[in-house]
Motif scaffolding. Structure first.
Motif, PDB file in Angstrom:
ATOM      1  N   HIS A   1     -48.211  -9.974  -8.800  1.00  0.00           N
ATOM      2  CA  HIS A   1     -47.296  -8.859  -9.049  1.00  0.00           C
ATOM      3  C   HIS A   1     -47.772  -7.954 -10.181  1.00  0.00           C
ATOM      4  O   HIS A   1     -48.567  -8.360 -11.016  1.00  0.00           O
ATOM      5  CB  HIS A   1     -45.908  -9.391  -9.426  1.00  0.00           C
ATOM      6  N   ARG A   2     -47.181  -6.777 -10.207  1.00  0.00           N
ATOM      7  CA  ARG A   2     -47.328  -5.827 -11.312  1.00  0.00           C
ATOM      8  C   ARG A   2     -45.934  -5.264 -11.544  1.00  0.00           C
ATOM      9  O   ARG A   2     -45.310  -4.761 -10.611  1.00  0.00           O
ATOM     10  CB  ARG A   2     -48.293  -4.717 -10.949  1.00  0.00           C
ATOM     11  N   VAL A   3     -45.461  -5.359 -12.790  1.00  0.00           N
ATOM     12  CA  VAL A   3     -44.142  -4.816 -13.111  1.00  0.00           C
ATOM     13  C   VAL A   3     -44.246  -3.928 -14.348  1.00  0.00           C
ATOM     14  O   VAL A   3     -45.098  -4.138 -15.209  1.00  0.00           O
ATOM     15  CB  VAL A   3     -43.071  -5.914 -13.321  1.00  0.00           C
ATOM     16  N   HIS A   4     -43.365  -2.935 -14.407  1.00  0.00           N
ATOM     17  CA  HIS A   4     -43.324  -2.002 -15.530  1.00  0.00           C
ATOM     18  C   HIS A   4     -41.924  -2.006 -16.122  1.00  0.00           C
ATOM     19  O   HIS A   4     -40.942  -1.918 -15.383  1.00  0.00           O
ATOM     20  CB  HIS A   4     -43.675  -0.575 -15.075  1.00  0.00           C
ATOM     21  N   GLY A   5     -41.844  -2.106 -17.422  1.00  0.00           N
ATOM     22  CA  GLY A   5     -40.568  -2.042 -18.126  1.00  0.00           C
ATOM     23  C   GLY A   5     -39.946  -3.411 -18.341  1.00  0.00           C
ATOM     24  O   GLY A   5     -40.139  -4.332 -17.544  1.00  0.00           O
ATOM     25  N   ILE A   6     -39.210  -3.525 -19.426  1.00  0.00           N
ATOM     26  CA  ILE A   6     -38.638  -4.818 -19.808  1.00  0.00           C
ATOM     27  C   ILE A   6     -37.607  -5.309 -18.796  1.00  0.00           C
ATOM     28  O   ILE A   6     -37.547  -6.497 -18.510  1.00  0.00           O
ATOM     29  CB  ILE A   6     -38.062  -4.779 -21.253  1.00  0.00           C
ATOM     30  N   ALA A   7     -36.792  -4.419 -18.222  1.00  0.00           N
ATOM     31  CA  ALA A   7     -35.784  -4.852 -17.245  1.00  0.00           C
ATOM     32  C   ALA A   7     -36.454  -5.455 -16.012  1.00  0.00           C
ATOM     33  O   ALA A   7     -36.039  -6.514 -15.524  1.00  0.00           O
ATOM     34  CB  ALA A   7     -34.884  -3.683 -16.858  1.00  0.00           C
ATOM     35  N   ALA A   8     -37.503  -4.808 -15.517  1.00  0.00           N
ATOM     36  CA  ALA A   8     -38.228  -5.325 -14.347  1.00  0.00           C
ATOM     37  C   ALA A   8     -38.898  -6.650 -14.670  1.00  0.00           C
ATOM     38  O   ALA A   8     -38.919  -7.570 -13.842  1.00  0.00           O
ATOM     39  CB  ALA A   8     -39.262  -4.301 -13.871  1.00  0.00           C
ATOM     40  N   LEU A   9     -39.429  -6.777 -15.889  1.00  0.00           N
ATOM     41  CA  LEU A   9     -40.071  -8.028 -16.292  1.00  0.00           C
ATOM     42  C   LEU A   9     -39.062  -9.173 -16.356  1.00  0.00           C
ATOM     43  O   LEU A   9     -39.323 -10.268 -15.856  1.00  0.00           O
ATOM     44  CB  LEU A   9     -40.765  -7.870 -17.643  1.00  0.00           C
ATOM     45  N   LEU A  10     -37.897  -8.915 -16.934  1.00  0.00           N
ATOM     46  CA  LEU A  10     -36.861  -9.952 -17.006  1.00  0.00           C
ATOM     47  C   LEU A  10     -36.399 -10.360 -15.616  1.00  0.00           C
ATOM     48  O   LEU A  10     -36.192 -11.552 -15.356  1.00  0.00           O
ATOM     49  CB  LEU A  10     -35.686  -9.475 -17.860  1.00  0.00           C
ATOM     50  N   ASP A  11     -36.260  -9.404 -14.703  1.00  0.00           N
ATOM     51  CA  ASP A  11     -35.892  -9.731 -13.316  1.00  0.00           C
ATOM     52  C   ASP A  11     -36.965 -10.592 -12.659  1.00  0.00           C
ATOM     53  O   ASP A  11     -36.665 -11.560 -11.966  1.00  0.00           O
ATOM     54  CB  ASP A  11     -35.693  -8.454 -12.490  1.00  0.00           C
ATOM     55  N   TYR A  12     -38.221 -10.224 -12.862  1.00  0.00           N
ATOM     56  CA  TYR A  12     -39.341 -10.971 -12.287  1.00  0.00           C
ATOM     57  C   TYR A  12     -39.351 -12.417 -12.784  1.00  0.00           C
ATOM     58  O   TYR A  12     -39.421 -13.355 -11.994  1.00  0.00           O
ATOM     59  CB  TYR A  12     -40.651 -10.248 -12.629  1.00  0.00           C
ATOM     60  N   PHE A  13     -39.239 -12.597 -14.094  1.00  0.00           N
ATOM     61  CA  PHE A  13     -39.243 -13.943 -14.652  1.00  0.00           C
ATOM     62  C   PHE A  13     -38.020 -14.735 -14.208  1.00  0.00           C
ATOM     63  O   PHE A  13     -38.111 -15.927 -13.926  1.00  0.00           O
ATOM     64  CB  PHE A  13     -39.326 -13.905 -16.181  1.00  0.00           C
ATOM     65  N   SER A  14     -36.882 -14.089 -14.139  1.00  0.00           N
ATOM     66  CA  SER A  14     -35.661 -14.758 -13.703  1.00  0.00           C
ATOM     67  C   SER A  14     -35.836 -15.303 -12.287  1.00  0.00           C
ATOM     68  O   SER A  14     -35.488 -16.454 -12.002  1.00  0.00           O
ATOM     69  CB  SER A  14     -34.485 -13.795 -13.765  1.00  0.00           C
ATOM     70  N   HIS A  15     -36.407 -14.490 -11.402  1.00  0.00           N
ATOM     71  CA  HIS A  15     -36.656 -14.932 -10.028  1.00  0.00           C
ATOM     72  C   HIS A  15     -37.659 -16.088  -9.994  1.00  0.00           C
ATOM     73  O   HIS A  15     -37.454 -17.074  -9.286  1.00  0.00           O
ATOM     74  CB  HIS A  15     -37.159 -13.762  -9.184  1.00  0.00           C
TER      75      HIS A  15
END
Length: 143
Positions: free
Chosen positions: A40-54
């Motif tokens: 994956h590639r994510v941008h921004g803290i909100a997207a990162l937190l969602d990614y890690f949560s999943h």
């Protein structure tokens, strides 16, 4: 030379990271974080937190051991061993993978994080049928 505060914070958070404290990632990542791993590639803290949560919803446990660190100015390479247990991989038994992270800092937080690791060893080799195929490919390539 003393280790930079942003790097000390990064190591401290990852040493304790679990499903119960994913919000601690906000302490170490810049709001404009770019996070890249082999999947994956994510941008921004909100997207990162969602990614890690999943990701962490599927894990029974996940631990990082920092093996080595190279630091220069506002960047670092952190070499680590990740040991995790996944609900659907390897019968829930531990899987260990070595990798490293390239980090850049801005405003005393990590603004760029790229992970390098063997996705086959982490994931594909532990999926029934596919694991056998990946192992056969690796054996053949080693000849």
């Amino acid at each position: 030379m003393a280790q930079a505060l942003w790097l000390q914070n990064f190591i401290a958070v990852y040493s304790e990271l679990s499903t119960d404290n994913l919000m601690s990632l906000e302490k170490i990542y810049h709001p404009d974080i770019e996070f890249v791993d082999p999947i994956h590639r994510v941008h921004g803290i909100a997207a990162l937190l969602d990614y890690f949560s999943h990701l962490y919803q599927q894990l029974l446990s996940c631990d990082f051991v920092i093996d080595h660190i190279l630091e220069a100015e506002r960047e670092a390479a952190v070499y680590w061993t990740m040991t995790f247990r996944h609900k659907q991989l390897n019968g829930g038994a531990p899987i260990s993978v070595q990798g490293h992270s390239r980090l850049h800092s801005k405003d005393n937080k990590v603004v760029y994080h790229r992970d390098y690791l063997d996705v086959g060893a982490m994931l594909y080799e532990h999926i029934p049928v596919l694991g056998s195929i990946v192992s056969a490919i690796k054996r053949r390539a080693a000849k």
